[in-house]
Write an enzyme that holds these catalytic residues in place. Structure first.
Site, short mmCIF file in Angstrom:
data_model
loop_
_atom_site.label_atom_id
_atom_site.label_comp_id
_atom_site.label_asym_id
_atom_site.label_seq_id
_atom_site.Cartn_x
_atom_site.Cartn_y
_atom_site.Cartn_z
N GLN A 48 0.69 -1.21 -0.08
CA GLN A 48 -0.02 0.02 0.04
C GLN A 48 1.01 1.14 -0.04
O GLN A 48 0.37 2.51 -0.30
CB GLN A 48 -0.87 -0.02 1.34
CG GLN A 48 -2.02 -1.02 1.17
CD GLN A 48 -2.87 -1.12 2.39
OE1 GLN A 48 -2.48 -1.51 3.33
NE2 GLN A 48 -4.06 -0.25 2.24
N LEU A 99 -7.61 1.72 3.59
CA LEU A 99 -6.99 2.97 3.15
C LEU A 99 -6.57 3.12 1.73
O LEU A 99 -6.71 4.42 1.33
CB LEU A 99 -5.38 3.25 3.95
CG LEU A 99 -5.79 3.39 5.46
CD1 LEU A 99 -4.31 3.51 6.29
CD2 LEU A 99 -6.61 4.58 5.83
N GLU A 141 -4.97 -7.57 6.02
CA GLU A 141 -3.58 -7.14 5.68
C GLU A 141 -2.87 -8.33 4.85
O GLU A 141 -2.14 -8.06 3.76
CB GLU A 141 -2.86 -6.74 6.74
CG GLU A 141 -3.43 -5.57 7.65
CD GLU A 141 -3.92 -4.56 6.72
OE1 GLU A 141 -3.31 -4.21 5.73
OE2 GLU A 141 -4.89 -3.71 6.92
N HIS A 144 -3.46 -8.47 1.19
CA HIS A 144 -2.80 -7.22 0.45
C HIS A 144 -1.48 -7.90 -0.15
O HIS A 144 -1.00 -7.58 -1.00
CB HIS A 144 -2.41 -6.12 1.44
CG HIS A 144 -3.44 -5.05 1.53
ND1 HIS A 144 -4.02 -4.49 0.28
CD2 HIS A 144 -4.17 -4.63 2.42
CE1 HIS A 144 -4.99 -3.48 0.42
NE2 HIS A 144 -5.15 -3.41 1.93
NI NI Z 1 -6.55 -2.61 3.16
#
Ligand code: NI
Length: 179
Positions: A48, A99, A141, A144
């Protein structure tokens, strides 16, 4: 450091494991935590911020309040090369934001409890387990790190609807941290 948002192709990449003892990880994790707190997030994965390494930071404690209504002390956790080694049979649905997908939240089904093996920022092997927000956050997470965002966890029909909603959110200028 800047949080990249969907549909940036970096978010769909499978991340590389961290080399054990890599000294740059500690500093990166610290910067990721700072960024996460700044945007009122409870978790952040290295892709991210554009780093394709298997690193996650999580703190699901700090946004909560104690019985007197005071904010709880921060409890930052670093996960290096995390792996889910055990999970419940039961799965639960709940709302999640990200986010990297600002402006919307999606109902996602996850295991209600998971046990995760990883290294901490000092490369000690640790086992962490949890349910509720913490258990959900670990699964989100770790997704991701395998290039999976909220959209890939939805049914095709829900995905179309949420992509439309996200397009509208981007157009009105939604920023990381908005759900
Ligand atoms: Ni996320």
């Amino acid at each position: 450091m800047r949080i990249i948002t969907s549909p940036d192709p970096l978010l769909r990449e499978v991340c590389e494991p961290v080399e054990i003892g890599d000294k740059s990880v500690k500093r990166l994790a610290k910067q990721m935590l700072r960024e996460m707190y700044k945007d009122d997030g409870v978790g952040l994965a290295a892709p991210q911020v554009g780093v394709l390494k298997r690193i996650v930071v999580i703190d699901t404690q700090w946004p909560q309040e104690d019985e007197k209504g005071r904010p709880m002390k921060k409890n930052p956790l670093v996960f290096i090369n995390p792996e889910i080694i055990e999970h419940s049979d039961e799965r639960v649905k709940n709302l999640e934001g990200c986010l990297s997908v600002p402006g919307i939240s999606c109902e996602i089904e996850r295991w209600s409890w998971v046990k995760v093996k990883c290294f901490d920022e000092n490369f000690n092997e640790v086992i962490r387990e949890g349910d509720g927000l913490f258990g959900r956050c670990m699964q989100h997470e770790i997704d991701h790190l395998d290039g999976i965002t909220l959209f890939e966890r939805l049914s095709p029909l829900d995905r179309l609807a949420k992509l439309e909603e996200y397009k509208a959110a981007v157009e009105r200028g939604a920023k990381p941290g908005e759900c």
